[in-house]
Design a protein around this motif. Structure first.
Motif, PDB file in Angstrom:
ATOM      1  N   ILE A 183       7.504   3.404   7.679  1.00  0.00           N
ATOM      2  CA  ILE A 183       6.155   3.891   6.850  1.00  0.00           C
ATOM      3  C   ILE A 183       5.851   5.433   7.378  1.00  0.00           C
ATOM      4  O   ILE A 183       5.604   6.569   6.707  1.00  0.00           O
ATOM      5  CB  ILE A 183       4.893   3.105   6.820  1.00  0.00           C
ATOM      6  N   THR A 231      -1.447  11.280   7.103  1.00  0.00           N
ATOM      7  CA  THR A 231      -0.869  10.028   7.416  1.00  0.00           C
ATOM      8  C   THR A 231      -0.436   9.853   8.916  1.00  0.00           C
ATOM      9  O   THR A 231      -0.740   8.861   9.688  1.00  0.00           O
ATOM     10  CB  THR A 231       0.128   9.214   6.656  1.00  0.00           C
ATOM     11  N   GLN A 271      -2.347   4.477   0.914  1.00  0.00           N
ATOM     12  CA  GLN A 271      -1.604   4.617   2.306  1.00  0.00           C
ATOM     13  C   GLN A 271      -2.934   4.857   3.272  1.00  0.00           C
ATOM     14  O   GLN A 271      -2.789   4.255   4.517  1.00  0.00           O
ATOM     15  CB  GLN A 271      -0.919   6.063   2.269  1.00  0.00           C
ATOM     16  N   CYS A 295       0.997  -1.117  -0.007  1.00  0.00           N
ATOM     17  CA  CYS A 295       0.160  -0.144   0.176  1.00  0.00           C
ATOM     18  C   CYS A 295       0.793   1.376  -0.105  1.00  0.00           C
ATOM     19  O   CYS A 295       0.605   2.361  -0.739  1.00  0.00           O
ATOM     20  CB  CYS A 295      -0.889   0.081   1.274  1.00  0.00           C
ATOM     21  N   TRP A 296       1.857   1.199   0.811  1.00  0.00           N
ATOM     22  CA  TRP A 296       2.632   2.432   0.921  1.00  0.00           C
ATOM     23  C   TRP A 296       3.682   2.832  -0.101  1.00  0.00           C
ATOM     24  O   TRP A 296       3.865   3.748  -0.647  1.00  0.00           O
ATOM     25  CB  TRP A 296       3.840   2.206   2.360  1.00  0.00           C
ATOM     26  N   ARG A 300      -2.505   8.201  -2.912  1.00  0.00           N
ATOM     27  CA  ARG A 300      -2.830   8.501  -1.431  1.00  0.00           C
ATOM     28  C   ARG A 300      -3.922   7.572  -0.727  1.00  0.00           C
ATOM     29  O   ARG A 300      -3.640   7.342   0.159  1.00  0.00           O
ATOM     30  CB  ARG A 300      -3.145   9.823  -1.057  1.00  0.00           C
ATOM     31  N   LYS A 333       6.551   9.257   2.764  1.00  0.00           N
ATOM     32  CA  LYS A 333       5.574  10.078   2.161  1.00  0.00           C
ATOM     33  C   LYS A 333       4.785  10.566   3.106  1.00  0.00           C
ATOM     34  O   LYS A 333       3.563  10.627   3.319  1.00  0.00           O
ATOM     35  CB  LYS A 333       4.513   9.053   1.449  1.00  0.00           C
TER      36      LYS A 333
END
Length: 214
Positions: A95, A104, A70, A61-62, A67, A99
């Motif tokens: 993580i 997040t 995430q 996902c990352w 976006r 980003k």
């Protein structure tokens, strides 16, 4: 169709452009509104093994450019938070510094905080993060006790906040104000005393946010 393909099939380029603009064009978006994204992820969560955390899925996902993936990873972690232990902190660190932006980080802080509440030895790591060169690790350290109410470790909270006085970074000073504002709903006297003792060293933004309810 897996969840990655389902997300792609729900893409809306017009909405994606607006969502990206809202985030100062830092990230690409598929253009899936939050209610629709959560509906898709809710169906996905019904199908997965909930006995262990799948870090390969989270990192996948990352690694996606959009976006929403995430956000999916953070929602996944929130659902699995009771399975997370101190051994997962290095993955969360990885993580957190990739980003990174408030959207997040403000999901990861309470996930890290839940681990620290169950495993107090993690508090030493959060003290280290509170003086890290990476502002987003500092923000996690500052706000990891958000919504703990009576379970707030005020000794740790004060240490971490004091470690971040003198910062010019907006997202750090905002975080200081937010955690104090939130805790003032539970213990306004403690927050008043904190402000009386430290306000000379605090940013005006932090004081303004912290004082909202007292």
């Amino acid at each position: 169709m897996d969840i990655f393909e389902k997300f792609k099939s729900a893409a809306d380029p017009e909405k994606a452009a607006r969502m990206s603009a809202y985030m100062r064009d830092r990230f690409l978006f598929l253009g899936i509104p939050t209610p629709e994204r959560k509906k898709l992820s809710r169906e996905f969560f019904k199908t997965i093994d909930r006995r262990a955390v799948d870090w390969a899925f989270i990192f996948k996902c990352w690694g996606q450019p959009e976006r929403e993936y995430q956000y999916l990873a953070i929602e996944y972690l929130a659902k699995f938070k009771s399975f997370l232990t101190p051994s997962d902190i290095p993955h969360l660190h990885e993580i957190a510094i990739a980003k990174s932006w408030w959207d997040t980080i403000d999901g990861l802080d309470v996930i890290v905080g839940d681990i620290a509440l169950r495993y107090p030895e993690v508090n030493d790591i959060l003290r280290q993060w509170s003086v890290d060169d990476n502002i987003w690790l500092r923000r996690i350290a500052i706000d990891h006790q958000m919504r703990r109410k009576e379970r707030t470790n005020t000794v740790l909270l004060e240490q971490i906040l004091v470690n971040n006085f003198g910062q010019k970074e907006f997202f750090v000073n905002k975080a200081i104000g937010w955690i104090l504002r939130e805790y003032s709903k539970t213990n306004p006297d403690w927050v008043r005393d904190f402000l009386d003792e430290h306000k000379a060293k605090m940013a005006p933004l932090s004081i303004r946010e912290a004082s909202k309810y007292i």
